[in-house]
Every structure is written in structure tokens, then in C-alpha cells.
Design an enzyme around this catalytic site. Structure first.
Site, PDB file in Angstrom:
ATOM      1  NE  ARG A 143      -0.568  -0.199   5.012  1.00 32.21           N
ATOM      2  CZ  ARG A 143      -0.133  -1.312   5.575  1.00 32.21           C
ATOM      3  NH1 ARG A 143      -0.272  -2.465   4.927  1.00 32.21           N
ATOM      4  NH2 ARG A 143       0.433  -1.289   6.765  1.00 32.21           N
ATOM      5  CE1 TYR A 144       1.678   3.108   4.428  1.00 33.43           C
ATOM      6  CE2 TYR A 144       2.808   1.058   4.965  1.00 33.43           C
ATOM      7  CZ  TYR A 144       1.904   2.060   5.297  1.00 33.43           C
ATOM      8  OH  TYR A 144       1.250   2.020   6.498  1.00 33.43           O
ATOM      9  CB  ILE A 145       5.956   0.538  -2.950  1.00 31.32           C
ATOM     10  CG1 ILE A 145       5.313  -0.850  -2.894  1.00 31.32           C
ATOM     11  CG2 ILE A 145       6.912   0.734  -1.780  1.00 31.32           C
ATOM     12  CD1 ILE A 145       6.316  -1.988  -2.926  1.00 31.32           C
TER      13      ILE A 145
END
Length: 883
Positions: A143-145
Site C-alpha cells: 500500500r506504500y509503494i
């Protein structure tokens, strides 16, 4: 029939005998009463299930397809990203979710495969924390990259028109059977997968070298391919075997000396990370194979591991020990297994590349055929449209007719006079398409623009036809364009070298101590209260020589019984030809006294040998071990006996030739011997040590490999001049390491005069200097410290002649011919020297000297071929550096 089948039959008969088919009075059938037509025997069931499972893992999970070089999960990821592609980055979590429409094995496997693709940097453009291949750190949560396809992937990997499709696992979507990749992607990325009963391990190769090899194949030329790892380092491909199973490559970390107490590891072996590498060094240190004071890991964007050594440690031997005992050197065994024709095949890397190249050519031909078909359709309709308006056939639409079919027939007949101007028949769909054109466009139809459009189509058709007829040249041009557009980002990371074999016993740290208990006959490292012999390691061998002439080679142990009457105990060095044993022995109890000199280079461990002739009662009366072949002077005393005049005489061991260990030796005396004592220590009879340098492995050796440097005595030095204008001296220890920028390497002579031509980056002129090198372990610079300074030429000729070809605005002037010995005198190596000229310089080269030097004993020039004169400075480079 197998045992399992017999077991099935016996079980069936037993069930039948015990009541198969019987119905009890209560109407209930026995539990074993089963319809035979519905019986599935367990052995057959397992046999079928296992085959299905194995086939599925091989074909659908672990092994890549030869055409696109992708495993199914990788192919589905790329297909999903293509569907989502709008030029912007997408959250990896969204990509995983989209891929799950095609891949039935959950998000974890998709996420791992996606991160691996992104870290390779060829097909996926990552954004965010994607981990670090050097340190082994994992990527951030999906979800962060973010990620998107690279331009290379969009150009090379996808083409819906040439893609073969199939239904996804749930039948709701379509996915590609293989992607139409027009590039040897499998060899560029490499792959590793473990299936059922087989495995695949294909090493990555260099992007540009793969393209060059594909072009060579299309030209029917030979080519070779060797691995190139993203982690850099060195690789020895001597046993690569073209990537086929059974071969192997040795991979080393790149280790250099920062100073005498610090080593720097700047590249790591493929498949390792800094954490695992440091752990292996710590383990080797704990096992006392090497000695390390401290390790600092400064790795970030590039690898930097500092290994601090304790005082007294040799950095060169420590480098060898790191290669011998840690993961700084590993062996990788490739196993090129791919899916082809729906079956696994073991292939050579060169065959895979040939297959990929032919497949790329096939795809390019299909694209041309599809484009030609599109152009023909476009030409046909454009020509039809032009005739329709130019010949006013559209007026048929204005006539009153009963039916629409009559209108279409009238238009079709209107084309009859003009069918010869077309290239194919007119079909009903063509007529319908013409009638669908809005009426307002009829008045705006431009005949000139139509002609121009048709002409452009015809020109493109000619080009496409030419490309089809010259498909090989077209494919070569395609590869060249790919290399031009993307090749600059893929320089070779791994340097190909031939590795020397490191003998672990020579580089291991002597962390143990060897003791002997002569009274009880024990030898070992745990006898700390007994007589100390020497330092050793747990992998060393020891040589034990007894008074009666027997000797054995054994491995170092904590404590072992070897017997009494030991006269010599030492560490044994295999293939050591310089350690010479001088022996005087009596043959039997009353036999002659013999003297011999010999070396022991290698024997079978724990096998007993004999220095004497093996006669009972034989005895060694004098023994010495000489590490450099020394030969002493002995005083021999005989027992008094009538008619013997000289009962005391001297014997020089240097008069004896060195022979094999099994030789009898020479008779020293036939009389009774009283004793033999040392009268005077001698000198070595072996002379200096002949040293060679092998450029392929950048190491010294005494085995005759490479160029001959000379015969070295104890204090002699080696002079090294590097291409960057530095020189230094070393001893002739075979453990020394040298960099790959050597210009000159030879035996140091303090009276030799060197002449050097260099460009001074500070003054922006060319200078020449004559100097004598000095003994210096620290590198000394002869061209100045400015970053733009560069060495052009260096020579040891006594009276060199330099030719200076002028360039730029001065290229019309005559060449300058300079006698260096008359032009400048000998000065210190730190002196700047004398400026050659103020004119612009095009090229500097060395001419044949007018006064030849006296010939030297050394046969070799010892300057690497191609480096002795002009370093290749072009006229443009000289002009740029001058201004």
C-alpha cells in the site's frame, strides 16, 4: 504386475469372499459392499494425482517459457499492469488485486514476484521503498509503494495483435499464453525456480551483450555469452559450459586495500547480501580461520564494507583468506531449464538466445504482415472512396428506388468501369461502408488530399514490402535501435577474470599451537604443558621424521600418538621445492654411511615412508631442514682404527646435488662413524627465486606462467607503474594482490632512468620528465595531483626519441622530434618536468632510439601489450583538454 497391483487384487478378492454383495436381514448392506464400477484404487489415485501436481508446478509455476522468458505469475503481473497503464504510477496493492483476476495463488506470491521484477529494473519502473538487493532489506508494504511499466517494456513486450490468448482460470477474462517479447528477456533477467523433480537456474546476462549476440546470430557469426550480475564483483567462467547443467561459475566479491590495516569490499557475490556476507566473515573469525578486528557496513546506494585488521596482519593474505573461508567467493551451478512445446527442456544458453532471436524475427514478420494487410485495406477503401466521389457514383443514392438492395446494386454496377483500378474485388461491406458516409462530407471531399493519402499508403507499403523481403536486416536494425535507446543504462557490472587457486593452508590464520611430548610419543594442539614446536591451524599437515629414517605426513589433531624417537616435527607444505632436507644416515647396524639432499613435495597422508634404504638397524646420524635450500659444512669424526690416517674431516653439503626422496645418496664413508656435527652454517644453493607475473589473474607465481620478472633474492623489490601515473614497490610474496590498471611491472632497479610524458591538468600543457623510481610501499604520483592530469607515455629506453604531432590550429606545422636525454636532465620523480611545446598537440608517440640500449638478461619487456606507448589520446581530446 507390480506389488501394488497384486495388493489391490488381493484386497478385492478378500472383500468379495467376506460378503461383498450380501444383504443382511435388516436390509442394510455391509460397509464393504461397494459397486466395483465406482472403486478407485489408492495406488493409481496417488500415481495420477502426483503426475498432475508435478506437471502443474512445472508448467504453471516454477519454470519460465522459452518464448517470453517469464513464469506464469510474472506474465500475469505484466498483463495486469498493461491493462491498468495510463502513464502514471499505480499502487502495488492495486496491481496485486488486478493480477489476482488471472493468478489463483493469492497476493503473497504475486507481491514477491512483483518486487523481484521491480528490483531488476528492466520491465518495471518502481517508486518508493522497494528494498535493497545489496543489504537484503525487504520492500515496504504494497500500500506504500507504486510501479508502472518502463518504456522498454511498453515497446518490446506487448502487442495485442500478435498475442495468443486463452481464458483465465475462472473463465471470466482472457490472458496471454505468452507475451510477444522481441528480446532475449529470459537471459537478461535470469530466473530461478524449483519444481517437482527438476529445477531451473538461469543466470542474468548483460543487456548489450545479448543484443550483440542476437545480431551475430542473424549474421551467422559465432558468439559467446557470459553472466553479468547486478551485484558486480568478479566472475570466473572457465567452467560455465554455456549455462548447461553440469557447469559452474566462481563469483568473488571485489576487495581492495584502503590502507595496510583496512580492506574495502565494494561488490558482493550474486545471491548474497551484505548481512549474510558479514555473518560468514564473523563465523570464519570465530573459527579462527581469519583475524578481523572490526567490521563496518556503510552500504547504502552502493556496497561498502570496511574490514579492519588487527596489528601485524597481512592485508594480501587476509584477502585470500576471505576468498577461501567466507562467502566472498562462492560457486554457482547454472541449470538452464525452460518450457518449450509444453514440456521442460534442458538447453544451452546459446541455444536459448538463438531461439529467442528467431522468435523475435517471427514476431517482427507477423507485425509486418499485419501492417501490410491493414495498409492494403486502407488503400482499397481510400481508392474506392475516391472513385465513388470523383466519378459521381454517389448520385445513385439520390435516385428513386423501391428497395435499399436496389440502391446497393446500382452503386456496385457503377463501379464496373473502374474495377481495373482496384487491387481486389469489391464486397458488399465496402458498398455499405461508402453509403454510411454523411452527406455533408460529400461536398467537402478533397480529391487532392485523397491522392496524397493514397500515395503515402503506397510509399509505406513499399517500405513494408522491402522489410518483409529483407527481414534479417530489418531485425538487425530493430536490435540496434533497442540498444541505442536503452543500452546506455546497462553497462557490464561483473568483471570477467581467471581466478587463481587459493591454497587454504597457506592463508589460514595460525591460531593454534603445536606441542610434542617426546617421552610418551604424543603430538597435538592440546598438550599445552609440553614442548612447543610452532604455530599452526586445524587444517595444516605435519611431517614427522623418526630416528630410524621413517617419516609420515599427518593432519594436525588435538592429541594423537605418533611414537617415540622423533628427530623432526614441523608443518608440511605441499609442493614445497625450496625446503631441502640434508641427511647423513647409516645403512643397517654395520653398513656404509650415506649422505643425501632431497625435497619432499607431496605424499599420501598417514602412509609410512623411509629416508634410508629400509635396512634393519638403519639410523639417521645427522639431519637438518633448510627452508631455502641452505647447505652447511659438516665435521665428520670416525672411530679410531689402524691404517686410518684422517679420522676427522670436513664435508660440504653444497657438493651434493638435490635428488628425489627415494634416492640412496652418496657414500660418505665405509668406516665406523663416531659422530657428525655442524661446523659452519651454509648459504642457499638454490639461487634466487624466479618470479613471473600473470596478467590474466593479476598475481605473481613461481610456476612459469605469464611474463618473467627475474630472479629475486631476499631484499629484491618489484616496481609497478599504473596507468593513472602512480608507481609503488612491493616484495615478491606470491600472496600479493595487484589492480587491473598496471602499465609496467618489473624487477626494481634503483639505477634505471624512466622517461614520462604527461598532460598537466593544472597548466594545461604537455610535460616530459626523466626520473629514477624509489622504493616506496605507498603509491607515488609522477603526473601531479590535478584530476585532469593524465599519463600519455612512459618508457625505460635510455635515449628515447619522442615524436609530437601537432593538431588544432597548429596542425599545419611540422612534427616535433625530441631527443629526451638532451631535452631534459634526470630529476626527482616529484619534479614537474619540462614543457614540451606551447602549440596544440594532436598525438605523441615514441620513435626508435638512435642510440640502442645494451641488451638485458630479462627476455620480456614486461610492459603490457598496447600500453607501452601512446595511450590513445585523440586529437579532439587533446584540443579539449588544452582549452
Amino acid at each position: 504386475m507390480s506389488d501394488i497391483d497384486n495388493l489391490d487384487q488381493d484386497l478385492s478378492e478378500e472383500l468379495e469372499n467376506e460378503g461383498h454383495g450380501i444383504v443382511r436381514e435388516d436390509g442394510i448392506r455391509p460397509v464393504w459392499d461397494v459397486d466395483e464400477t465406482r472403486i478407485t484404487h489408492l495406488p493409481g489415485m496417488y500415481r495420477g494425482w502426483f503426475l498432475d501436481y508435478a506437471s502443474y508446478v512445472i508448467l504453471e509455476r516454477a519454470v519460465p517459457h522459452i518464448n517470453d522468458g517469464l513464469k506464469p505469475v510474472q506474465r500475469r503481473i505484466l498483463h495486469a499492469m498493461r491493462r491498468m497503464d495510463d502513464g502514471r504510477y499505480n499502487k502495488v496493492a492495486n496491481i496485486i488485486g488486478s493480477t489476482m483476476m488471472f493468478h489463483p495463488h493469492g497476493d503473497a506470491s504475486i507481491g514477491d514476484a512483483l518486487v523481484q521484477l521491480g528490483q531488476k529494473g528492466l520491465l518495471i519502473d518502481p517508486q518508493g521503498n522497494w528494498g535493497n538487493v545489496f543489504t537484503g532489506d525487504g520492500a515496504a508494504a504494497p500500500r506504500y509503494i507504486e510501479a508502472r511499466l518502463t518504456k522498454f517494456a511498453q515497446e518490446v513486450v506487448f502487442n495485442p495483435k500478435t498475442t495468443e490468448w486463452k481464458l483465465s482460470y475462472d473463465g471470466r477474462n482472457q490472458e496471454p499464453v505468452t507475451l510477444p517479447v522481441k528480446f532475449p528477456l529470459l537471459l537478461a533477467q535470469g530466473v530461478e525456480g524449483i519444481a517437482v523433480g527438476l529445477a531451473s537456474k538461469i543466470l542474468p546476462h548483460n543487456f548489450n551483450e545479448l543484443i550483440d549476440a542476437s545480431i551475430a546470430h542473424l549474421k551467422d557469426e559465432d558468439f559467446e555469452l557470459f553472466p553479468d550480475f547486478p551485484t558486480g564483483g568478479y566472475v570466473d567462467v572457465t567452467r560455465y559450459n554455456d549455462g548447461h547443467r553440469g557447469g559452474s561459475v566462481r563469483v568473488r566479491a571485489k576487495i581492495s586495500k584502503l590502507d595496510s590495516k583496512t580492506l574495502v569490499i565494494s561488490d558482493i557475490p550474486y545471491g548474497k547480501n551484505t548481512g549474510s556476507l558479514i555473518e560468514s566473515i564473523i563465523k570464519a573469525n570465530d573459527k579462527q580461520k581469519i583475524k578481523v578486528k572490526k567490521i563496518d557496513d556503510n552500504t547504502a546506494g552502493s556496497v561498502e564494507i570496511l574490514v579492519h585488521l588487527p596489528p601485524g596482519s597481512s592485508p594480501d593474505k587476509t584477502i585470500d583468506a576471505l576468498y577461501a573461508f567466507t562467502d566472498c567467493e562462492i560457486s554457482i551451478s547454472p541449470n538452464c531449464c525452460v518450457i518449450s512445446d509444453n514440456k521442460p527442456h534442458f538447453m544451452y544458453v546459446s541455444d536459448v538466445l538463438k531461439s529467442n532471436t528467431e522468435y523475435s524475427k517471427h514476431l517482427l514478420m507477423r507485425e509486418l504482415d499485419i501492417r501490410m494487410n491493414e495498409l492494403e485495406n486502407d488503400w482499397h477503401y481510400s481508392s474506392l472512396e475516391k472513385i465513388f466521389f470523383e466519378e459521381r457514383i454517389y448520385r445513385e443514392l439520390e435516385k428513386d428506388t423501391d428497395t435499399w438492395e436496389q440502391v446497393l446494386d446500382a452503386i456496385d454496377k457503377g463501379f464496373d468501369p473502374f474495377r481495373s483500378r482496384l487491387r481486389r474485388e469489391i464486397v458488399p461491406d465496402d458498398i455499405v461502408k461508402l453509403t454510411e458516409k454523411p452527406v455533408r462530407k460529400i461536398s467537402k471531399f478533397d480529391i487532392k488530399k485523397a491522392d496524397e493519402h493514397i500515395k503515402a499508403i503506397e510509399d509505406e507499403m513499399e517500405q513494408v514490402k522491402f522489410n518483409i523481403e529483407h527481414i534479417i536486416d530489418y531485425t538487425i536494425d530493430y536490435y540496434k535501435r533497442i540498444k541505442k535507446n536503452y543500452g546506455k543504462d546497462f553497462i557490464r557490472m561483473t568483471e570477467i577474470r581467471s581466478f587463481e587457486n587459493i591454497e587454504a593452508s597457506k592463508v589460514v590464520v595460525k591460531s593454534e599451537k603445536l606441542y610434542i611430548n617426546r617421552e610418551d610419543g604424543f603430538v597435538g594442539t592440546s598438550l599445552k604443558k609440553d614442548e612447543y614446536i610452532c604455530d599452526c591451524s586445524d587444517i595444516d599437515d605435519i611431517i614427522i621424521i623418526y630416528k630410524d629414517g621413517r617419516y609420515i605426513i599427518s593432519k594436525v589433531q588435538e592429541k594423537t600418538f605418533v611414537g617415540k624417537n622423533i628427530i623432526h616435527l614441523a608443518i608440511f607444505k605441499k609442493n614445497d621445492k625450496r625446503t631441502i632436507y640434508n641427511v647423513v644416515y647409516r645403512d643397517g647396524k654395520k653398513g656404509n654411511v650415506y649422505v643425501k639432499r632431497f625435497a619432499i613435495t607431496g605424499i599420501t597422508r598417514d602412509k609410512e615412508y623411509n629416508i634410508t634404504q629400509g635396512t634393519d638397524g638403519s639410523e639417521i646420524v645427522y639431519f637438518s631442514a633448510n627452508p631455502n635450500g641452505e647447505a652447511e659444512l659438516l665435521k665428520v669424526m670416525l672411530k679410531p682404527k689402524p691404517r686410518i690416517r684422517n679420522i676427522v674431516f670436513d664435508f660440504d653439503m653444497a657438493t651434493l646435488a638435490i635428488k628425489g626422496r627415494n634416492s640412496m645418496g652418496n657414500i660418505l664413508t665405509k668406516n665406523d662413524l663416531h659422530k657428525v656435527v655442524l661446523k659452519q652454517q651454509g648459504l642457499s644453493t638454490l639461487g634466487g627465486r624466479k618470479i613471473y607475473f600473470e596478467f590474466e589473474v593479476l598475481r605473481l607465481n613461481a610456476d612459469g606462467r605469464g611474463i618473467y620478472l627475474g630472479e629475486f633474492q631476499e631484499d629484491d623489490q618489484i616496481l609497478v607503474i599504473n596507468k593513472d601515473g602512480e608507481f609503488f614497490t612491493t616484495n615478491f610474496d606470491l600472496a600479493n594482490h595487484y589492480d587491473d590498471n598496471i602499465l609496467v611491472i618489473e624487477k626494481f632497479r634503483n639505477d634505471r632512468v624512466w622517461s614520462a610524458v604527461f598532460f598537466d591538468g593544472e597548466q594545461k600543457y604537455y610535460y616530459i620528465k626523466r626520473f629514477q623510481a624509489e622504493v616506496s610501499v605507498k603509491p607515488q604520483n609522477i603526473i601531479g595531483e590535478h584530476k585532469n592530469s593524465k599519463l600519455v607515455l612512459v618508457t625505460k629506453v635510455g635515449h628515447p626519441i619522442i615524436n609530437v604531432k601537432l593538431g588544432g590550429d597548429d596542425k599545419f606545422r611540422d612534427d616535433l622530434v625530441i631527443d629526451v636525454a638532451e631535452f631534459i636532465g634526470v630529476k626527482g620523480f616529484k619534479a614537474r618536468g619540462k614543457r614540451l611545446t606551447t602549440y596544440q598537440v594532436g598525438k605523441i608517440s615514441e620513435l626508435e632510439p638512435t642510440i640502442p640500449d645494451e641488451p638485458e638478461v630479462i627476455d620480456n619487456e614486461n610492459i603490457e601489450p598496447g600500453n607501452r606507448v601512446d595511450t590513445g589520446t585523440s586529437e579532439e581530446e587533446n584540443q579539449m583538454s588544452l582549452f
